[in-house]
Design a protein around this motif. Structure first.
Motif, PDB file in Angstrom:
ATOM      1  N   GLN A  68      19.217  11.118  10.264  1.00  0.00           N
ATOM      2  CA  GLN A  68      19.519  11.607  11.611  1.00  0.00           C
ATOM      3  C   GLN A  68      20.631  10.732  12.168  1.00  0.00           C
ATOM      4  N   GLY A  69      21.793  11.341  12.381  1.00  0.00           N
ATOM      5  CA  GLY A  69      22.945  10.541  12.784  1.00  0.00           C
ATOM      6  C   GLY A  69      23.295   9.544  11.702  1.00  0.00           C
ATOM      7  N   ASN A  70      23.417   8.270  12.063  1.00  0.00           N
ATOM      8  CA  ASN A  70      23.736   7.221  11.090  1.00  0.00           C
ATOM      9  C   ASN A  70      22.494   6.582  10.484  1.00  0.00           C
ATOM     10  N   ALA A  71      21.333   7.010  10.917  1.00  0.00           N
ATOM     11  CA  ALA A  71      20.086   6.417  10.441  1.00  0.00           C
ATOM     12  C   ALA A  71      19.546   7.186   9.237  1.00  0.00           C
ATOM     13  N   VAL A  72      18.915   6.455   8.321  1.00  0.00           N
ATOM     14  CA  VAL A  72      18.276   7.054   7.143  1.00  0.00           C
ATOM     15  C   VAL A  72      16.827   6.578   7.127  1.00  0.00           C
ATOM     16  N   TYR A  73      15.887   7.510   7.120  1.00  0.00           N
ATOM     17  CA  TYR A  73      14.483   7.170   7.333  1.00  0.00           C
ATOM     18  C   TYR A  73      13.598   7.312   6.097  1.00  0.00           C
ATOM     19  N   ALA A  74      14.150   7.721   4.977  1.00  0.00           N
ATOM     20  CA  ALA A  74      13.328   7.882   3.781  1.00  0.00           C
ATOM     21  C   ALA A  74      14.231   8.008   2.562  1.00  0.00           C
ATOM     22  N   VAL A  75      13.613   7.931   1.401  1.00  0.00           N
ATOM     23  CA  VAL A  75      14.297   8.150   0.131  1.00  0.00           C
ATOM     24  C   VAL A  75      13.863   9.513  -0.407  1.00  0.00           C
ATOM     25  N   PRO A  76      14.802  10.413  -0.730  1.00  0.00           N
ATOM     26  CA  PRO A  76      14.412  11.727  -1.272  1.00  0.00           C
ATOM     27  C   PRO A  76      13.599  11.576  -2.552  1.00  0.00           C
ATOM     28  N   GLN A  77      12.578  12.397  -2.695  1.00  0.00           N
ATOM     29  CA  GLN A  77      11.716  12.317  -3.871  1.00  0.00           C
ATOM     30  C   GLN A  77      11.839  13.555  -4.755  1.00  0.00           C
ATOM     31  N   ASP A  78      11.361  14.692  -4.261  1.00  0.00           N
ATOM     32  CA  ASP A  78      11.399  15.907  -5.066  1.00  0.00           C
ATOM     33  C   ASP A  78      11.876  17.065  -4.213  1.00  0.00           C
ATOM     34  N   THR A  79      12.166  18.191  -4.858  1.00  0.00           N
ATOM     35  CA  THR A  79      12.776  19.328  -4.174  1.00  0.00           C
ATOM     36  C   THR A  79      12.214  20.645  -4.704  1.00  0.00           C
ATOM     37  N   GLY A  80      12.571  21.737  -3.993  1.00  0.00           N
ATOM     38  CA  GLY A  80      12.150  23.070  -4.430  1.00  0.00           C
ATOM     39  C   GLY A  80      13.241  24.099  -4.273  1.00  0.00           C
TER      40      GLY A  80
ATOM     41  N   GLN B 290       4.311   9.117   1.410  1.00  0.00           N
ATOM     42  CA  GLN B 290       4.956  10.374   1.038  1.00  0.00           C
ATOM     43  C   GLN B 290       4.930  11.322   2.226  1.00  0.00           C
ATOM     44  N   ILE B 291       6.098  11.858   2.596  1.00  0.00           N
ATOM     45  CA  ILE B 291       6.206  12.813   3.691  1.00  0.00           C
ATOM     46  C   ILE B 291       7.157  13.923   3.252  1.00  0.00           C
ATOM     47  N   GLU B 292       6.758  15.162   3.448  1.00  0.00           N
ATOM     48  CA  GLU B 292       7.619  16.292   3.097  1.00  0.00           C
ATOM     49  C   GLU B 292       8.845  16.333   4.008  1.00  0.00           C
ATOM     50  N   TYR B 293       9.930  16.904   3.484  1.00  0.00           N
ATOM     51  CA  TYR B 293      11.171  16.976   4.260  1.00  0.00           C
ATOM     52  C   TYR B 293      10.947  17.611   5.626  1.00  0.00           C
TER      53      TYR B 293
ATOM     54  N   THR C 187       0.853  -1.188   0.000  1.00  0.00           N
ATOM     55  CA  THR C 187       0.000   0.000   0.000  1.00  0.00           C
ATOM     56  C   THR C 187       0.893   1.243   0.000  1.00  0.00           C
ATOM     57  N   PHE C 188       0.491   2.244  -0.756  1.00  0.00           N
ATOM     58  CA  PHE C 188       1.298   3.455  -0.945  1.00  0.00           C
ATOM     59  C   PHE C 188       0.388   4.661  -0.866  1.00  0.00           C
ATOM     60  N   TRP C 189       0.672   5.567   0.082  1.00  0.00           N
ATOM     61  CA  TRP C 189      -0.065   6.818   0.188  1.00  0.00           C
ATOM     62  C   TRP C 189       0.762   7.946  -0.417  1.00  0.00           C
ATOM     63  N   SER C 190       0.198   8.635  -1.378  1.00  0.00           N
ATOM     64  CA  SER C 190       0.870   9.790  -1.990  1.00  0.00           C
ATOM     65  C   SER C 190      -0.169  10.654  -2.673  1.00  0.00           C
TER      66      SER C 190
ATOM     67  N   SER D 110       9.594  16.501  -1.007  1.00  0.00           N
ATOM     68  CA  SER D 110       9.119  15.418  -0.164  1.00  0.00           C
ATOM     69  C   SER D 110       9.950  14.156  -0.353  1.00  0.00           C
ATOM     70  N   THR D 111       9.595  13.149   0.444  1.00  0.00           N
ATOM     71  CA  THR D 111      10.320  11.883   0.486  1.00  0.00           C
ATOM     72  C   THR D 111       9.311  10.735   0.421  1.00  0.00           C
ATOM     73  N   ASP D 112       9.834   9.532   0.266  1.00  0.00           N
ATOM     74  CA  ASP D 112       9.023   8.329   0.410  1.00  0.00           C
ATOM     75  C   ASP D 112       9.633   7.489   1.514  1.00  0.00           C
ATOM     76  N   ALA D 113       8.841   7.222   2.551  1.00  0.00           N
ATOM     77  CA  ALA D 113       9.322   6.509   3.723  1.00  0.00           C
ATOM     78  C   ALA D 113       8.560   5.204   3.891  1.00  0.00           C
ATOM     79  N   VAL D 114       9.176   4.271   4.612  1.00  0.00           N
ATOM     80  CA  VAL D 114       8.560   2.980   4.929  1.00  0.00           C
ATOM     81  C   VAL D 114       8.092   3.029   6.379  1.00  0.00           C
ATOM     82  N   THR D 115       6.837   2.702   6.632  1.00  0.00           N
ATOM     83  CA  THR D 115       6.315   2.768   7.995  1.00  0.00           C
ATOM     84  C   THR D 115       6.626   1.490   8.767  1.00  0.00           C
TER      85      THR D 115
END
Length: 440
Positions: free
Chosen positions: A132-144, A92-95, A38-41, A309-314
């Protein structure tokens, strides 16, 4: 002179080597069972890219749903995370809102799936936004990233030079105001109205400032920093003199002011050119141009960012590896990036999207609105110049809501700009502490 040539050649070789390396990075294979994610965007036209993904990964099907844009989606996501069920696999979550969900414990740390192997595929600052630190919580999607859009017809008529610095911008503002007897202003202060502080935050970012920094487990907030005050006093002085307008953004008056030639320029994140081409009168077609963002003295060329925004896994995903693969592919596959740009207006965070020939086709309606310029190239150059040293606070929604009154009171002259940002700093600091955040 020979040394300079050698240095330039070495830099060119390094850049080419980096690009070659990035192009050889292989995306992960999927060897698991057949799954449906399932994908919310809220991005329009995602079904086109999803169809390509399902061909590339036939054992992963995507059930895409638009549950609402921005805050509407976030409210549903928080409800699902609180309930312990109902969240999507990928969201999808904005930066700027990502730290809120990280602090809530709602997102998967993707390092276990090798996400850092793909860091080179993205513009550097975006990787800091999802980490955040050594952790990565999402994949970058788009920018402004910010550029500068201006009405060339007005600039030519009044003998204005496209400003390369903020001092030149201020001089142009005075010259245009006086020459037009106050009928035309150079720009508009787009942080007024309700919830429009991100416009200003992006300009503080471009000036080398930042409002938050995570030091270990402690947040440091400096909303009223000297850099912030330098930026807001610059704009406040122009407002006080009447050299720029203060229309609330996104209103009919705001669009009409540019459409009718009352406002001659605008700070332009990568998604703004499309809005101008779609919403200004047809008489504006071909009259506008894009240029780099004006600069502050003593700094290398720098831009800021507004949006993206980014795409993150819950954490509720039963298939986090497959979900990660989808998020990564969606934002690094060239054809997918092009489709998401064409149908959804996304300006890519990955080099595959930024360098795609289709994004530099100057025959498009947007490029023709800007006199046939390669509009996306300006945004690409700006994106490469965005500072990496910028973070968002988990209590950002409070700052956005609280800022509106402070900003509008400063615009109207009820309080000084220093008072406005002292109030915002203190109120949001107290709020963050009341919510249990370790902040100073």
């Amino acid at each position: 002179m020979k040394k300079l040539v050698i240095v330039v050649l070495l830099i060119s070789v390094l850049l080419l080597s980096f690009a070659a390396f990035a192009n050889t990075v292989q995306l992960p294979a999927y060897n698991g069972p057949a799954v449906t994610l399932t994908f919310w965007s809220w991005v329009p036209g995602l079904d086109h890219a999803i169809a390509l993904f399902e061909k590339a990964y036939p054992n992963i099907k995507i059930n895409w749903t638009n549950v609402g844009t921005g805050q509407a989606e976030y409210n549903k996501l928080l409800t699902a995370l609180t309930a312990g069920s109902g969240a999507p696999d990928v969201v999808q979550i904005e930066y700027d809102m990502l730290p809120t969900f990280i602090s809530y414990g709602g997102l998967v740390n993707l390092t276990k799936y090798g996400v850092n192997n793909y860091k080179s595929l993205f513009v550097p600052w975006t990787w800091d936004q999802v980490s955040q630190g050594n952790a990565v919580y999402a994949v970058p999607q788009d920018t402004g990233p910010y550029s500068f859009a201006y009405n060339k017809v007005i600039f030519d008529k009044y003998g204005l030079t496209v400003p390369k610095t903020w001092d030149e911008y201020a001089a142009d503002a005075q010259k245009l105001y006086e020459a037009s007897n106050g009928k035309i202003v150079l720009g508009n202060f787009d942080a007024g109205g309700t919830g429009n502080i991100p416009w200003l935050i992006g300009l503080v970012w471009a000036a080398g400032g930042h409002w938050w920094e995570l030091q270990g487990n402690t947040w440091v907030q400096t909303i009223n920093s000297p850099t912030t005050l330098k930026v807001v006093n610059f704009w406040g002085n122009l407002i006080k003199k009447g050299y720029i307008s203060t229309y609330a953004p996104w209103t009919t008056d705001w669009y009409n002011a540019m459409s009718e030639g009352k406002v001659a320029s605008i700070m332009s994140p990568a998604w703004m050119p499309a809005l101008l081409a779609q919403n200004l009168s047809s008489s504006n077609a071909g009259n506008w141009r894009i240029a780099p963002l004006p600069q502050w003295p003593g700094m290398p060329f720098t831009s800021g960012n507004w949006g993206g925004s980014t795409d993150a896994v819950t954490i509720q995903s039963k298939y986090p590896e497959a979900a990660f693969i989808f998020a990564l592919w969606l934002n690094t596959n060239e054809e997918a990036c092009v489709l998401d740009n064409q149908y959804g207006g996304l300006f890519p965070a990955s080099y595959a999207g930024l360098e795609a020939p289709a994004l530099h086709d100057t025959t498009t309606a947007i490029d023709q609105f800007f006199g046939g310029q390669d509009v996306n190239q300006f945004s690409f150059d700006a994106s490469k110049a965005v500072n990496t040293d910028f973070a968002w606070a988990p209590w950002l929604n409070y700052v956005y809501n609280e800022s509106s009154k402070d900003m509008n009171d400063a615009i109207s002259g009820k309080i000084t700009w220093e008072q406005a940002f002292d109030q915002l700093q203190n109120a949001s600091l107290n709020y963050a502490k009341s919510q249990g955040f370790n902040v100073k």
